[in-house]
Design a protein around this motif. Structure first.
Motif, short mmCIF file in Angstrom:
data_model
loop_
_atom_site.label_atom_id
_atom_site.label_comp_id
_atom_site.label_asym_id
_atom_site.label_seq_id
_atom_site.Cartn_x
_atom_site.Cartn_y
_atom_site.Cartn_z
N ARG A 1 0.85 -1.17 0.00
CA ARG A 1 0.00 0.00 0.00
C ARG A 1 0.89 1.22 0.00
N LEU B 1 1.01 4.86 0.58
CA LEU B 1 0.27 5.96 1.14
C LEU B 1 1.07 7.23 0.95
N ASP C 1 -4.85 6.19 -1.19
CA ASP C 1 -3.96 5.02 -1.28
C ASP C 1 -3.72 4.59 -2.71
N HIS D 1 -8.92 10.40 2.73
CA HIS D 1 -9.45 10.02 4.04
C HIS D 1 -8.46 10.28 5.16
FE LIG Z 1 -5.57 4.82 3.55
#
Ligand SMILES: [Fe+2]
Ligand SMILES: O=C(O)CCC(=O)C(=O)O
Length: 336
Positions: free
Chosen positions: A98, A100, A267, A318
């Motif tokens: 992931r 970020l 993401d 978010h």
């Molecule tokens: Fe996230």
């Protein structure tokens, strides 16, 4: 976006040019933050066009509109290509993790495909289900609509068994578990000073419990070590309402800590995600992509222990906040 009349342009084009200009100013700042030198910037932007490429809001030069647009566009395209090259190489080196990007909003913006604002148009709140079967969920499963399934994880043993100390013991016992974070998995340390999962599990008990005077902490990491994953998955299952034929990631994420959770970000992942709130109450704030500002609004909702949240974190910006005095602990994964 505020309209400013500082460049003597004709009215019709002024707003668009202003938006373009301001985007470019952000790009310039972010590039500097990203470590690109002023020399390199000047080279990219053709040094003689200094007033367009450098961040000097006080400079107010009247220029013909077409000239500024041309220079700005050429500069923006060149820099976007440069960013894309940097970005792709970062992605390649972290493939499967992931990615970020809390501080690199611009990098994402420069490389993100245009959004279909249908994903957020008319969305004013999280879609909440009290009880839902796999059959009933079928039509919602792959939508970008933020959803909350109340109490869906309440029966999972993880609701009781997963604690900071459970996780710590597991990582300290399983051979190669810490190394897996460095080598294949990923740790997100947000605003803390921690540099590794060992640091997280070495903090004094008073900080673990956030006793008075202790600094709050919040971290997240992925579990990609097969043995860790196998131990953990004995305590929870894939949410019962997800389609039977959905693909699931071979990696789950833990997020744990206090107060401010994740900072505002998006993401770089390939699938949708679910997250089960095992401990604490957490408020999610979602903001639509900037190109949908004109038709979409942000929203927020609070998640209770036992709830499962589904957010398309590739599209919705978010961040998260934990209720005061509570420790939040979640498990999440990707599906698609
Ligand atoms: Fe996230
Ligand atoms: O749980 C959190 O605090 C953040 C989670 C997150 O950013 C994500 O799942 O993409």
């Amino acid at each position: 976006m505020a309209e400013r009349n500082n460049n003597g342009l004709c009215k019709g084009n002024q707003k668009n040019i202003q938006i373009l200009y301001e985007k470019f100013v952000i790009l310039n700042k972010d590039l500097l933050n990203f470590g690109v030198s002023i020399e390199e910037l000047k080279e990219i932007c053709f040094s003689r066009k200094k007033t367009v490429c450098t961040v000097q809001g006080s400079e107010k030069h009247a220029r013909p509109a077409g000239w500024i647009v041309a220079v700005t566009l050429v500069g923006a395209v060149l820099v976007s290509i440069l960013l894309k090259i940097i970005f792709d190489s970062v992605i390649r080196s972290t493939l499967g993790t992931r990615c970020l990007l809390p501080n690199n909003y611009f990098i994402w913006e420069a490389t993100r495909p245009e959004t279909d604002c249908g994903m957020c148009k008319d969305v004013r709140s999280v879609l909440t289900f009290e009880n839902i079967t796999r059959d009933e969920f079928r039509n919602y499963a792959y939508s970008s609509r933020p959803m909350l399934v109340k109490g869906a994880a309440l029966h999972w043993p993880a609701m009781q068994t997963f604690t900071y100390h459970f996780l710590k013991e597991m990582y300290e016992t399983v051979e190669g578990a810490y190394e897996s974070i460095e080598e294949e998995c990923q740790i997100l340390t947000f605003k803390t000073e921690f540099r590794s999962l060992e640091d997280v599990f070495a903090m004094p008990e008073s900080r673990v419990l956030l006793k008075e005077g202790e600094k709050p902490w919040y971290v997240g990491w992925s579990n990609c070590h097969p043995e860790i994953l196998a131990i953990m998955r004995e305590h929870y299952s894939i949410p019962h309402f997800l389609p039977e034929d959905a693909e699931h990631a071979h990696m789950d994420y833990i997020f744990i800590g206090y107060q401010q959770g994740a900072v505002m970000h998006i993401d770089y992942i390939s699938r949708l995600m679910w997250q089960a709130q095992l401990r604490g109450h957490k408020t999610w704030r979602l903001v639509p992509p900037p190109d949908c500002d004109h038709i979409c609004t942000g929203l927020s909702f609070r998640v209770e222990p036992g709830d499962i949240v589904l957010v398309d974190t590739r599209q919705w910006y978010h961040d998260t906040h934990i209720d005061a005095g509570e420790m939040s602990l979640t498990i999440s994964s990707e599906y698609g």
